[in-house]
Scaffold this motif. Structure first.
Motif, PDB file in Angstrom:
ATOM      1  N   TYR A  77      -4.184  -5.808 -14.687  1.00 39.31           N
ATOM      2  CA  TYR A  77      -3.846  -4.918 -13.596  1.00 39.31           C
ATOM      3  C   TYR A  77      -4.983  -3.942 -13.333  1.00 39.31           C
ATOM      4  N   ARG A  78      -5.284  -3.702 -12.071  1.00 34.59           N
ATOM      5  CA  ARG A  78      -6.275  -2.694 -11.681  1.00 34.59           C
ATOM      6  C   ARG A  78      -5.674  -1.863 -10.541  1.00 34.59           C
ATOM      7  N   ALA A  79      -5.946  -0.576 -10.541  1.00 37.81           N
ATOM      8  CA  ALA A  79      -5.492   0.330  -9.482  1.00 37.81           C
ATOM      9  C   ALA A  79      -6.683   0.685  -8.599  1.00 37.81           C
ATOM     10  N   PHE A  80      -6.459   0.711  -7.297  1.00 36.87           N
ATOM     11  CA  PHE A  80      -7.539   0.950  -6.341  1.00 36.87           C
ATOM     12  C   PHE A  80      -7.161   2.037  -5.345  1.00 36.87           C
ATOM     13  N   ALA A  81      -8.174   2.707  -4.827  1.00 40.19           N
ATOM     14  CA  ALA A  81      -8.041   3.658  -3.728  1.00 40.19           C
ATOM     15  C   ALA A  81      -8.991   3.217  -2.631  1.00 40.19           C
ATOM     16  N   LEU A  82      -8.504   3.254  -1.421  1.00 39.94           N
ATOM     17  CA  LEU A  82      -9.297   2.861  -0.262  1.00 39.94           C
ATOM     18  C   LEU A  82      -9.279   4.037   0.725  1.00 39.94           C
ATOM     19  N   PRO A  99       0.818  -1.216   0.000  1.00 38.24           N
ATOM     20  CA  PRO A  99       0.000   0.000   0.000  1.00 38.24           C
ATOM     21  C   PRO A  99       0.852   1.266   0.000  1.00 38.24           C
ATOM     22  N   ILE A 100       0.309   2.301  -0.601  1.00 32.14           N
ATOM     23  CA  ILE A 100       0.894   3.636  -0.544  1.00 32.14           C
ATOM     24  C   ILE A 100      -0.146   4.516   0.131  1.00 32.14           C
ATOM     25  N   LEU A 101       0.230   5.148   1.237  1.00 26.02           N
ATOM     26  CA  LEU A 101      -0.697   6.039   1.929  1.00 26.02           C
ATOM     27  C   LEU A 101      -0.556   7.409   1.297  1.00 26.02           C
ATOM     28  N   PHE A 102      -1.632   7.884   0.699  1.00 22.01           N
ATOM     29  CA  PHE A 102      -1.591   9.082  -0.119  1.00 22.01           C
ATOM     30  C   PHE A 102      -2.286  10.251   0.558  1.00 22.01           C
ATOM     31  N   ALA A 103      -1.535  11.305   0.809  1.00 18.60           N
ATOM     32  CA  ALA A 103      -2.066  12.590   1.274  1.00 18.60           C
ATOM     33  C   ALA A 103      -2.997  12.470   2.486  1.00 18.60           C
ATOM     34  N   ASP A 104      -2.716  11.549   3.371  1.00 19.81           N
ATOM     35  CA  ASP A 104      -3.527  11.380   4.580  1.00 19.81           C
ATOM     36  C   ASP A 104      -5.020  11.250   4.299  1.00 19.81           C
ATOM     37  N   SER A 105      -5.364  10.645   3.154  1.00 14.04           N
ATOM     38  CA  SER A 105      -6.777  10.516   2.840  1.00 14.04           C
ATOM     39  C   SER A 105      -7.152   9.164   2.260  1.00 14.04           C
ATOM     40  N   ALA A 106      -6.200   8.464   1.654  1.00 22.23           N
ATOM     41  CA  ALA A 106      -6.529   7.189   1.016  1.00 22.23           C
ATOM     42  C   ALA A 106      -5.305   6.293   0.919  1.00 22.23           C
ATOM     43  N   VAL A 107      -5.591   5.007   0.865  1.00 17.38           N
ATOM     44  CA  VAL A 107      -4.561   4.006   0.608  1.00 17.38           C
ATOM     45  C   VAL A 107      -4.663   3.661  -0.876  1.00 17.38           C
ATOM     46  N   TRP A 108      -3.554   3.764  -1.578  1.00 23.09           N
ATOM     47  CA  TRP A 108      -3.519   3.359  -2.974  1.00 23.09           C
ATOM     48  C   TRP A 108      -2.808   2.031  -3.067  1.00 23.09           C
ATOM     49  N   PHE A 109      -3.352   1.115  -3.855  1.00 22.26           N
ATOM     50  CA  PHE A 109      -2.701  -0.160  -4.100  1.00 22.26           C
ATOM     51  C   PHE A 109      -3.170  -0.687  -5.438  1.00 22.26           C
ATOM     52  N   SER A 110      -2.484  -1.674  -5.920  1.00 19.42           N
ATOM     53  CA  SER A 110      -2.844  -2.300  -7.189  1.00 19.42           C
ATOM     54  C   SER A 110      -3.043  -3.783  -6.972  1.00 19.42           C
ATOM     55  N   ALA A 111      -3.789  -4.379  -7.860  1.00 18.24           N
ATOM     56  CA  ALA A 111      -3.988  -5.826  -7.855  1.00 18.24           C
ATOM     57  C   ALA A 111      -3.879  -6.301  -9.292  1.00 18.24           C
ATOM     58  N   TYR A 112      -3.316  -7.480  -9.441  1.00 19.35           N
ATOM     59  CA  TYR A 112      -3.230  -8.039 -10.782  1.00 19.35           C
ATOM     60  C   TYR A 112      -3.342  -9.551 -10.704  1.00 19.35           C
ATOM     61  N   GLY A 113      -3.834 -10.108 -11.784  1.00 19.68           N
ATOM     62  CA  GLY A 113      -4.009 -11.549 -11.852  1.00 19.68           C
ATOM     63  C   GLY A 113      -3.980 -12.015 -13.295  1.00 19.68           C
ATOM     64  N   PHE A 114      -3.633 -13.252 -13.470  1.00 24.54           N
ATOM     65  CA  PHE A 114      -3.569 -13.845 -14.797  1.00 24.54           C
ATOM     66  C   PHE A 114      -4.945 -13.821 -15.449  1.00 24.54           C
ATOM     67  N   GLY A 115      -5.014 -13.352 -16.669  1.00 22.43           N
ATOM     68  CA  GLY A 115      -6.269 -13.344 -17.407  1.00 22.43           C
ATOM     69  C   GLY A 115      -7.092 -12.085 -17.249  1.00 22.43           C
ATOM     70  N   TRP A 116      -6.803 -11.262 -16.251  1.00 24.65           N
ATOM     71  CA  TRP A 116      -7.572 -10.027 -16.113  1.00 24.65           C
ATOM     72  C   TRP A 116      -6.694  -8.806 -15.949  1.00 24.65           C
ATOM     73  N   GLN A 158       0.040   4.340  11.146  1.00 27.72           N
ATOM     74  CA  GLN A 158       0.235   3.017  11.739  1.00 27.72           C
ATOM     75  C   GLN A 158      -1.051   2.204  11.749  1.00 27.72           C
ATOM     76  N   GLN A 159      -2.151   2.809  12.146  1.00 25.91           N
ATOM     77  CA  GLN A 159      -3.428   2.101  12.219  1.00 25.91           C
ATOM     78  C   GLN A 159      -3.937   1.708  10.835  1.00 25.91           C
ATOM     79  N   VAL A 160      -3.816   2.611   9.877  1.00 23.92           N
ATOM     80  CA  VAL A 160      -4.300   2.335   8.523  1.00 23.92           C
ATOM     81  C   VAL A 160      -3.471   1.222   7.893  1.00 23.92           C
ATOM     82  N   ARG A 161      -2.160   1.289   8.032  1.00 27.66           N
ATOM     83  CA  ARG A 161      -1.287   0.260   7.459  1.00 27.66           C
ATOM     84  C   ARG A 161      -1.560  -1.103   8.104  1.00 27.66           C
ATOM     85  N   LEU A 162      -1.741  -1.130   9.416  1.00 30.20           N
ATOM     86  CA  LEU A 162      -2.027  -2.379  10.124  1.00 30.20           C
ATOM     87  C   LEU A 162      -3.360  -2.971   9.658  1.00 30.20           C
TER      88      LEU A 162
END
Length: 101
Positions: A30-35, A11-28, A52-56
């Motif tokens: 790469y997708r980028a997500f914000a949480l 995860p990348i914690l972005f601007a104290d407002s969201a967690v950015w991460f990506s997911a990828y899998g065979f056949g579909w 610390q709490q968000v990362r945990l």
């Protein structure tokens, strides 16, 4: 032969407002997500919006996040970041298998 698996990036914690991460899998691909931090607190159990709490909470809920992001594997890839909501995390789709974190 091993089954293809879905992978979530660190995860990348972005601007104290969201967690950015990506997911990828065979056949579909790469997708980028914000949480948003609010969703992490409300649905993933972070006590507050500190780094610390968000990362945990993110690390402890990777299995659940994998299930959530797999719902998007059939969606057309537009290259835009997908913002996940509380409803996305609450949706249960038993037809999607978990292949490991």
């Amino acid at each position: 032969m091993d089954q293809p698996r879905t992978v979530i990036t660190d995860p990348i914690l972005f601007a104290d407002s969201a967690v950015w991460f990506s997911a990828y899998g065979f056949g579909w691909g790469y997708r980028a997500f914000a949480l948003p931090f609010e969703v992490v607190c409300e649905e993933l159990g972070a006590r507050n919006e500190t780094v610390q709490q968000v990362r945990l909470a993110f690390e402890l809920n990777k299995r659940r996040l994998l299930t959530t992001v797999q719902q998007y594997r059939a969606a057309s890839a537009t290259g835009e970041r997908i913002t996940l909501s509380v409803e996305d995390l609450q949706r249960v789709t038993p037809e999607f298998d978990y292949f490991g974190a």
